[in-house]
Design an enzyme around this catalytic site. Structure first.
Site, PDB file in Angstrom:
ATOM      1  N   TYR A 148       0.826  -1.206   0.000  1.00 29.41           N
ATOM      2  CA  TYR A 148       0.000   0.000   0.000  1.00 29.41           C
ATOM      3  C   TYR A 148       0.860   1.256   0.000  1.00 29.41           C
ATOM      4  O   TYR A 148       2.045   1.226   0.322  1.00 29.41           O
ATOM      5  CB  TYR A 148      -0.957   0.023   1.203  1.00 29.41           C
ATOM      6  CG  TYR A 148      -0.274   0.319   2.525  1.00 29.41           C
ATOM      7  CD1 TYR A 148       0.254  -0.705   3.296  1.00 29.41           C
ATOM      8  CD2 TYR A 148      -0.153   1.629   2.995  1.00 29.41           C
ATOM      9  CE1 TYR A 148       0.881  -0.445   4.501  1.00 29.41           C
ATOM     10  CE2 TYR A 148       0.477   1.904   4.202  1.00 29.41           C
ATOM     11  CZ  TYR A 148       0.984   0.861   4.950  1.00 29.41           C
ATOM     12  OH  TYR A 148       1.611   1.129   6.147  1.00 29.41           O
ATOM     13  N   CYS A 149       0.225   2.368  -0.352  1.00 30.10           N
ATOM     14  CA  CYS A 149       0.812   3.704  -0.172  1.00 30.10           C
ATOM     15  C   CYS A 149      -0.328   4.605   0.334  1.00 30.10           C
ATOM     16  O   CYS A 149      -1.220   4.137   1.032  1.00 30.10           O
ATOM     17  CB  CYS A 149       1.445   4.222  -1.464  1.00 30.10           C
ATOM     18  SG  CYS A 149       0.278   4.511  -2.814  1.00 30.10           S
ATOM     19  N   THR A 150      -0.304   5.867  -0.017  1.00 31.46           N
ATOM     20  CA  THR A 150      -1.360   6.755   0.478  1.00 31.46           C
ATOM     21  C   THR A 150      -2.671   6.534  -0.260  1.00 31.46           C
ATOM     22  O   THR A 150      -3.725   6.337   0.356  1.00 31.46           O
ATOM     23  CB  THR A 150      -0.947   8.232   0.334  1.00 31.46           C
ATOM     24  OG1 THR A 150       0.281   8.432   1.006  1.00 31.46           O
ATOM     25  CG2 THR A 150      -2.012   9.148   0.930  1.00 31.46           C
TER      26      THR A 150
ATOM     27  N   ILE B  13      -3.952   3.847   2.117  1.00 27.64           N
ATOM     28  CA  ILE B  13      -4.123   3.846   3.575  1.00 27.64           C
ATOM     29  C   ILE B  13      -5.207   4.836   4.012  1.00 27.64           C
ATOM     30  O   ILE B  13      -5.815   4.670   5.074  1.00 27.64           O
ATOM     31  CB  ILE B  13      -2.785   4.150   4.292  1.00 27.64           C
ATOM     32  CG1 ILE B  13      -2.901   3.899   5.802  1.00 27.64           C
ATOM     33  CG2 ILE B  13      -2.308   5.553   3.978  1.00 27.64           C
ATOM     34  CD1 ILE B  13      -1.602   4.053   6.550  1.00 27.64           C
TER      35      ILE B  13
END
Lengths: 157, 74
Positions: free
Chosen positions: A90-92, A119
Site C-alpha cells: 500500500y501507499c497513500t 491507507i
C-alpha cells in the site's frame, strides 16, 4: 491406450490445470486489488505488509506490522523475499503502490495483494506518530495571515 | 500532483497564498502537518484569512475540486 488418446488426455490435463491456476490465483500475474475491508482481514490473518511510502510518511502513520520499503528501495529489498509469501502492498492512495505491485508481479511474486484505495481508506488499526508529538502553538508565519492560505503537505516522490 | 499545485498557485497569485512543505525535508512542515492532525500526504488544508479551516483534501485530488475549495476562501 493409443498414442492419440494419450495426447488428448495430456492436453485435457494441461487445460484443467491451467484453468485452475486462472481461477484460484490472484489476477494480473500474481497481483490483485483488494478492498480496505479485505485488507484489514489479511492483516489480521498475518499477511506480510509492505508500505512503499517515504520514511517520513511511514513515521506519521502506518498500518500495524507494516514494513517500510520506499519505492526507491523496493527492487533491492525484494531480491531476498520469498516469492510465494503473500504480500499486502500500500501507499497513500494506491498510485505508487500500483507501480510497486506491477513490479513485484513481473518479478514472479505469486500472491501480491494491493490496497488499491490506499491507507487513507483503510479501516483497520493504524499506528500513528502524531500521538507522540505535541505542538504548543502554530508558527507565526502561517495563520492568521494577510489573506487566505493553502497549506500543502507533500513529499518529493 | 505538483503540476496542478504549480498551475493553481499561478492562477491564484494575489488571492490565496500557497505554502508548500516537503514534510520529508522540512521539520517545520512536518510539525505543522502534525499540528493540523494530518496523517497522509498529500494533504491540502484551506485556511480563511482569520486562520479558520475552510476545508481539507487528501490524496490525489482533481484540479476542479481544488478550485472549488479555493474559490470559497474568504
Amino acid at each position: 491406450m493409443g498414442q492419440r488418446q494419450w495426447v488428448v488426455w495430456a492436453i485435457a490435463a494441461v487445460a484443467v490445470v491451467g484453468l485452475g491456476v486462472l481461477l484460484f490465483s490472484p489476477a494480473g500475474g500474481g497481483a490483485q486489488d483488494v478492498s480496505p475491508e479485505r485488507s484489514a482481514e489479511l492483516v489480521a490473518e498475518g499477511v506480510r505488509v509492505i508500505d512503499v511510502r517515504t520514511p517520513g510518511e511511514y513515521e506519521m502513520s502506518h498500518i500495524e506490522r507494516a514494513e517500510n520499503v520506499p519505492m526507491n528501495r523496493l527492487a533491492q529489498a525484494a531480491t531476498n523475499w520469498d516469492r510465494d509469501e503473500p504480500l499486502l502492498v500500500y501507499c497513500t492512495t494506491g498510485a505508487r503502490s500500483g507501480d510497486a505491485v506491477r513490479y513485484l508481479a513481473d518479478q514472479g511474486f505469486a500472491n501480491v495483494y494491493h490496497l488499491a484505495a490506499g491507507i487513507i481508506a483503510y479501516q483497520g488499526a493504524i499506528v500513528s506518530g502524531s500521538d507522540q508529538v505535541e505542538i504548543a502553538e502554530m508558527p507565526d508565519d502561517v495563520v492568521p495571515g494577510d489573506g487566505p492560505v493553502l497549506l500543502v503537505f507533500s513529499t518529493d516522490w | 500532483m505538483k503540476p496542478v499545485v504549480d498551475r493553481l498557485e499561478q492562477e491564484y497569485t494575489g488571492t490565496v497564498e500557497f505554502k508548500v512543505y516537503d514534510v520529508d525535508k522540512s521539520q517545520e512542515g512536518a510539525e505543522l502537518m502534525r499540528s493540523y492532525g494530518a496523517q497522509y500526504v498529500p494533504t491540502f488544508v484551506f485556511l480563511n484569512s482569520d486562520g479558520s479551516e475552510a476545508g481539507r483534501l487528501v490524496g490525489e485530488v482533481a484540479e476542479n475540486d481544488m478550485k472549488a475549495q479555493l474559490d470559497v476562501l474568504r
